[in-house]
Design a protein around this motif. Structure first.
Motif, short mmCIF file in Angstrom:
data_model
loop_
_atom_site.label_atom_id
_atom_site.label_comp_id
_atom_site.label_asym_id
_atom_site.label_seq_id
_atom_site.Cartn_x
_atom_site.Cartn_y
_atom_site.Cartn_z
N VAL A 1 6.87 0.63 -9.05
CA VAL A 1 6.28 1.54 -8.30
C VAL A 1 5.52 2.52 -9.44
N THR A 2 4.38 2.48 -9.43
CA THR A 2 3.67 3.25 -10.46
C THR A 2 2.67 4.41 -9.73
N GLN A 3 2.33 5.52 -10.49
CA GLN A 3 1.24 6.22 -10.21
C GLN A 3 0.00 5.73 -9.72
N LEU A 4 -0.28 4.58 -11.00
CA LEU A 4 -1.54 3.99 -10.77
C LEU A 4 -1.63 3.15 -9.43
N GLY A 5 -0.42 2.51 -9.15
CA GLY A 5 -0.56 1.75 -7.94
C GLY A 5 -0.64 2.65 -6.80
N LYS A 6 0.17 3.83 -6.73
CA LYS A 6 0.03 4.55 -5.37
C LYS A 6 -1.55 5.06 -5.22
N LEU A 7 -2.29 5.27 -6.20
CA LEU A 7 -3.49 5.65 -6.24
C LEU A 7 -4.56 4.48 -5.86
N LEU A 8 -4.48 3.37 -6.42
CA LEU A 8 -5.25 2.22 -6.14
C LEU A 8 -5.18 1.35 -4.98
N ASP A 9 -3.82 1.59 -4.47
CA ASP A 9 -3.47 0.82 -3.06
C ASP A 9 -4.28 1.22 -1.98
N PRO A 10 -4.38 2.41 -1.57
CA PRO A 10 -5.14 3.03 -0.28
C PRO A 10 -6.34 2.82 -0.53
N ILE A 11 -7.00 3.10 -1.91
CA ILE A 11 -8.42 2.81 -2.09
C ILE A 11 -8.91 1.35 -1.86
N ALA A 12 -7.92 0.44 -2.38
CA ALA A 12 -8.30 -1.04 -1.89
C ALA A 12 -8.37 -1.15 -0.41
N ASP A 13 -7.42 -0.67 0.24
CA ASP A 13 -7.28 -0.64 1.46
C ASP A 13 -8.54 -0.32 2.18
N LYS A 14 -9.09 0.82 1.82
CA LYS A 14 -10.17 1.39 2.53
C LYS A 14 -11.57 0.46 2.28
N ILE A 15 -11.39 0.22 0.96
CA ILE A 15 -12.78 -0.67 0.56
C ILE A 15 -12.78 -1.64 1.28
N THR A 16 -11.79 -2.47 1.48
CA THR A 16 -11.62 -3.58 2.19
C THR A 16 -12.06 -3.52 3.61
N LEU A 17 -11.48 -2.73 4.17
CA LEU A 17 -11.60 -2.20 5.66
C LEU A 17 -12.88 -1.89 5.82
N ILE A 18 -13.64 -0.99 5.02
CA ILE A 18 -15.13 -0.80 5.31
C ILE A 18 -15.82 -1.77 5.15
N SER A 19 -15.46 -2.82 4.20
CA SER A 19 -16.32 -4.10 4.10
C SER A 19 -16.10 -4.77 5.49
N VAL A 20 -15.07 -4.94 5.81
CA VAL A 20 -14.88 -5.69 7.22
C VAL A 20 -15.72 -5.04 8.34
#
Length: 207
Positions: free
Chosen positions: A69-88
């Protein structure tokens, strides 16, 4: 080795943890998904979104299992979720207008989450990491989208009742996730107020 160098080495090692690599994969899958979908290659685009959903589940699992569990992962994970969801959402709004109501629910949920996160940050409270019910909402959304697209595009079968059932289940799960996150947010704010009050009382008693 001084603390600054140790910090730099740790930050570099955090870049290539297994969970973060899976998150990078989700970022990378967005472009081929959109291109394939807009070119009416629905099966291939469904595979992309399916892989994205699987990697979304696995990154949290490996983060806990491998203690990565990393601070970078905590930051990137929700961003990846949002970008994917927006594209869908962008693709589905053009392809199947009947999913627009569920997209509105999804947007409302994410806006509420964003407002809650900003509220916590203003109070200098670290927002909570993604919980299982948040992940479940994302997975159910992916599943519903894949089924709707598969039925309509691959086997040329369209049933509005099935679509409505899938979308209703998705909406319920999303609203449940929002409710659970709201409870966590309120608990964090309440705990922060209690800490500040105890600190204030300690200062007063000291004087």
């Amino acid at each position: 080795m001084d603390n600054e160098n140790k910090k730099i080495i740790k930050q570099k090692s955090d870049l290539w943890t297994v969970p973060n690599i899976l998150t990078y994969l989700r970022f990378a899958l967005v472009v081929p998904f959109v291109i394939l979908f807009l070119n009416e290659k629905y099966l291939e685009s469904a595979i992309c979104i399916g892989l994205s959903g699987i990697s979304d589940c696995l990154d949290g699992f490996f983060a806990r299992k491998l203690n990565q569990v990393t601070q970078l992962g905590k930051l990137l994970d929700p961003i990846a979720d949002k970008i994917t969801l927006i594209s869908v959402m962008f693709c589905m709004a053009f392809y199947a207008p009947n999913v627009i109501p569920i997209l509105v629910v999804l947007i409302a949920k994410d806006v509420a989450m964003l407002i809650g996160g900003v509220s916590l940050l203003k109070r200098k409270i670290t927002p909570p990491a993604a919980e299982w019910f948040g992940k479940l909402a994302t997975i159910v959304f992916y599943f519903a989208v894949c089924i709707i697209v598969f039925l309509k595009a691959v086997i040329n079968y369209e049933n509005l009742l099935i679509d409505d059932i899938l979308l209703s289940i998705t909406a319920v799960v999303m609203l449940y996730a929002l409710y659970r996150y709201a409870k966590i947010f309120m608990a964090l704010i309440k705990e922060d107020k209690a800490k500040k009050e105890r600190k204030k009382q300690t200062i007063i008693s000291f004087y």
